[in-house]
Design a protein around this motif. Structure first.
Motif, PDB file in Angstrom:
ATOM      1  N   GLU A 185      36.777  41.530  30.286  1.00 34.73           N
ATOM      2  CA  GLU A 185      36.685  40.221  29.654  1.00 34.73           C
ATOM      3  C   GLU A 185      36.149  39.237  30.685  1.00 34.73           C
ATOM      4  O   GLU A 185      36.645  39.161  31.801  1.00 34.73           O
ATOM      5  CB  GLU A 185      38.077  39.774  29.189  1.00 34.73           C
ATOM      6  N   ILE A 186      35.114  38.479  30.323  1.00 30.06           N
ATOM      7  CA  ILE A 186      34.520  37.504  31.238  1.00 30.06           C
ATOM      8  C   ILE A 186      34.504  36.152  30.547  1.00 30.06           C
ATOM      9  O   ILE A 186      34.121  36.045  29.390  1.00 30.06           O
ATOM     10  CB  ILE A 186      33.079  37.895  31.627  1.00 30.06           C
ATOM     11  N   LYS A 187      34.919  35.112  31.270  1.00 29.49           N
ATOM     12  CA  LYS A 187      34.830  33.769  30.711  1.00 29.49           C
ATOM     13  C   LYS A 187      34.407  32.790  31.788  1.00 29.49           C
ATOM     14  O   LYS A 187      34.698  32.962  32.967  1.00 29.49           O
ATOM     15  CB  LYS A 187      36.151  33.344  30.069  1.00 29.49           C
ATOM     16  N   GLU A 188      33.694  31.768  31.371  1.00 30.58           N
ATOM     17  CA  GLU A 188      33.219  30.745  32.299  1.00 30.58           C
ATOM     18  C   GLU A 188      34.362  29.789  32.625  1.00 30.58           C
ATOM     19  O   GLU A 188      35.210  29.505  31.793  1.00 30.58           O
ATOM     20  CB  GLU A 188      32.043  29.973  31.685  1.00 30.58           C
ATOM     21  N   MET A 189      34.338  29.288  33.871  1.00 30.45           N
ATOM     22  CA  MET A 189      35.391  28.389  34.329  1.00 30.45           C
ATOM     23  C   MET A 189      34.770  27.068  34.776  1.00 30.45           C
ATOM     24  O   MET A 189      33.634  26.775  34.444  1.00 30.45           O
ATOM     25  CB  MET A 189      36.166  29.051  35.472  1.00 30.45           C
ATOM     26  N   THR A 190      35.488  26.320  35.572  1.00 30.48           N
ATOM     27  CA  THR A 190      35.026  25.034  36.076  1.00 30.48           C
ATOM     28  C   THR A 190      33.918  25.222  37.103  1.00 30.48           C
ATOM     29  O   THR A 190      33.555  26.340  37.447  1.00 30.48           O
ATOM     30  CB  THR A 190      36.194  24.285  36.746  1.00 30.48           C
ATOM     31  N   ALA A 191      33.408  24.120  37.646  1.00 33.84           N
ATOM     32  CA  ALA A 191      32.328  24.181  38.640  1.00 33.84           C
ATOM     33  C   ALA A 191      32.768  24.890  39.908  1.00 33.84           C
ATOM     34  O   ALA A 191      31.989  25.575  40.552  1.00 33.84           O
ATOM     35  CB  ALA A 191      31.837  22.779  38.971  1.00 33.84           C
ATOM     36  N   THR A 192      34.044  24.762  40.301  1.00 36.47           N
ATOM     37  CA  THR A 192      34.513  25.427  41.515  1.00 36.47           C
ATOM     38  C   THR A 192      34.892  26.874  41.267  1.00 36.47           C
ATOM     39  O   THR A 192      34.823  27.691  42.161  1.00 36.47           O
ATOM     40  CB  THR A 192      35.710  24.679  42.138  1.00 36.47           C
ATOM     41  N   GLU A 193      35.305  27.193  40.073  1.00 34.26           N
ATOM     42  CA  GLU A 193      35.583  28.570  39.690  1.00 34.26           C
ATOM     43  C   GLU A 193      34.506  28.981  38.698  1.00 34.26           C
ATOM     44  O   GLU A 193      34.562  28.637  37.522  1.00 34.26           O
ATOM     45  CB  GLU A 193      36.963  28.714  39.047  1.00 34.26           C
ATOM     46  N   ILE A 194      33.522  29.703  39.158  1.00 32.26           N
ATOM     47  CA  ILE A 194      32.350  29.995  38.353  1.00 32.26           C
ATOM     48  C   ILE A 194      32.675  30.913  37.185  1.00 32.26           C
ATOM     49  O   ILE A 194      32.305  30.661  36.058  1.00 32.26           O
ATOM     50  CB  ILE A 194      31.223  30.579  39.224  1.00 32.26           C
ATOM     51  N   GLY A 214      47.267  48.207  35.290  1.00 34.01           N
ATOM     52  CA  GLY A 214      46.665  47.618  36.479  1.00 34.01           C
ATOM     53  C   GLY A 214      45.436  46.820  36.107  1.00 34.01           C
ATOM     54  O   GLY A 214      44.367  47.380  35.861  1.00 34.01           O
ATOM     55  N   VAL A 215      45.602  45.507  36.047  1.00 37.79           N
ATOM     56  CA  VAL A 215      44.500  44.616  35.682  1.00 37.79           C
ATOM     57  C   VAL A 215      44.058  43.877  36.936  1.00 37.79           C
ATOM     58  O   VAL A 215      44.874  43.319  37.669  1.00 37.79           O
ATOM     59  CB  VAL A 215      44.932  43.600  34.608  1.00 37.79           C
ATOM     60  N   LEU A 216      42.745  43.877  37.178  1.00 39.24           N
ATOM     61  CA  LEU A 216      42.182  43.094  38.267  1.00 39.24           C
ATOM     62  C   LEU A 216      41.699  41.775  37.698  1.00 39.24           C
ATOM     63  O   LEU A 216      40.919  41.762  36.744  1.00 39.24           O
ATOM     64  CB  LEU A 216      41.002  43.825  38.915  1.00 39.24           C
ATOM     65  N   ASP A 217      42.156  40.683  38.263  1.00 41.80           N
ATOM     66  CA  ASP A 217      41.664  39.363  37.899  1.00 41.80           C
ATOM     67  C   ASP A 217      40.688  38.941  38.975  1.00 41.80           C
ATOM     68  O   ASP A 217      41.075  38.785  40.139  1.00 41.80           O
ATOM     69  CB  ASP A 217      42.807  38.349  37.815  1.00 41.80           C
ATOM     70  N   VAL A 218      39.432  38.780  38.621  1.00 42.07           N
ATOM     71  CA  VAL A 218      38.376  38.466  39.579  1.00 42.07           C
ATOM     72  C   VAL A 218      37.871  37.063  39.317  1.00 42.07           C
ATOM     73  O   VAL A 218      37.425  36.758  38.208  1.00 42.07           O
ATOM     74  CB  VAL A 218      37.207  39.472  39.476  1.00 42.07           C
ATOM     75  N   THR A 219      37.963  36.195  40.330  1.00 42.01           N
ATOM     76  CA  THR A 219      37.482  34.827  40.224  1.00 42.01           C
ATOM     77  C   THR A 219      36.407  34.604  41.266  1.00 42.01           C
ATOM     78  O   THR A 219      36.584  34.965  42.430  1.00 42.01           O
ATOM     79  CB  THR A 219      38.627  33.811  40.464  1.00 42.01           C
ATOM     80  N   VAL A 220      35.293  34.047  40.854  1.00 38.73           N
ATOM     81  CA  VAL A 220      34.213  33.707  41.766  1.00 38.73           C
ATOM     82  C   VAL A 220      34.278  32.213  42.014  1.00 38.73           C
ATOM     83  O   VAL A 220      34.209  31.423  41.063  1.00 38.73           O
ATOM     84  CB  VAL A 220      32.843  34.112  41.192  1.00 38.73           C
ATOM     85  N   SER A 221      34.457  31.813  43.284  1.00 38.49           N
ATOM     86  CA  SER A 221      34.594  30.403  43.632  1.00 38.49           C
ATOM     87  C   SER A 221      33.494  29.960  44.572  1.00 38.49           C
ATOM     88  O   SER A 221      32.957  30.759  45.339  1.00 38.49           O
ATOM     89  CB  SER A 221      35.956  30.173  44.301  1.00 38.49           C
ATOM     90  N   ASP A 222      33.212  28.679  44.545  1.00 40.37           N
ATOM     91  CA  ASP A 222      32.256  28.082  45.455  1.00 40.37           C
ATOM     92  C   ASP A 222      32.957  27.791  46.778  1.00 40.37           C
ATOM     93  O   ASP A 222      34.017  27.162  46.781  1.00 40.37           O
ATOM     94  CB  ASP A 222      31.727  26.781  44.835  1.00 40.37           C
ATOM     95  N   ASN A 223      32.418  28.252  47.888  1.00 34.35           N
ATOM     96  CA  ASN A 223      33.046  28.069  49.208  1.00 34.35           C
ATOM     97  C   ASN A 223      32.654  26.769  49.889  1.00 34.35           C
ATOM     98  O   ASN A 223      33.039  26.548  51.016  1.00 34.35           O
ATOM     99  CB  ASN A 223      32.704  29.233  50.136  1.00 34.35           C
ATOM    100  N   SER A 224      31.916  25.919  49.252  1.00 35.73           N
ATOM    101  CA  SER A 224      31.486  24.697  49.917  1.00 35.73           C
ATOM    102  C   SER A 224      32.530  23.623  49.937  1.00 35.73           C
ATOM    103  O   SER A 224      33.571  23.687  49.453  1.00 35.73           O
ATOM    104  CB  SER A 224      30.228  24.144  49.250  1.00 35.73           C
TER     105      SER A 224
END
Length: 104
Positions: A2-11, A94-104
């Motif tokens: 399952e993929i969902k879009e998040m805020t600007a800091t959490e892509i 076993g569910v992996l929750d993967v969040t992509v964040s901006d490191n700036s």
């Protein structure tokens, strides 16, 4: 997955069902041990790569994580071994929750 879009800091956020099912105690030990072994191997490789770049580098963080994982493997094996000679079923989710964040 399952993929969902998040805020600007959490892509984005992805949920991956890595393990889902019912297993015998022996199977559960094998599955969990294999996962932990893979993670330990990952950290060992990272440690070696870091050392190759700088022989004086510190690897305490990786050593600590490797030790933690090995301890978790022992504890899990001890716990599940209690049920080896029983008719118990072990359910693993076993569910992996993967969040992509901006490191700036």
């Amino acid at each position: 997955m399952e993929i969902k879009e998040m805020t600007a800091t959490e892509i984005s956020l992805a949920n991956v069902d890595l393990i889902k099912g019912q297993f015998t105690p022996a199977e559960a030990i094998d599955i969990i041990s294999a996962l932990i072994d893979q993670k330990v191997n990952f950290h060992e490789v990272r440690k070696f790569q870091r050392w190759e770049l700088d022989h004086d580098c510190g690897t305490e963080d990786l050593d600590r994580r490797i030790s933690e994982l090995k301890q978790e493997k022992v504890k899990t094996k001890e716990f599940l071994s209690k049920f080896l000679n029983s008719n118990k079923t072990i359910t693993i989710n076993g569910v992996l929750d993967v969040t992509v964040s901006d490191n700036s």
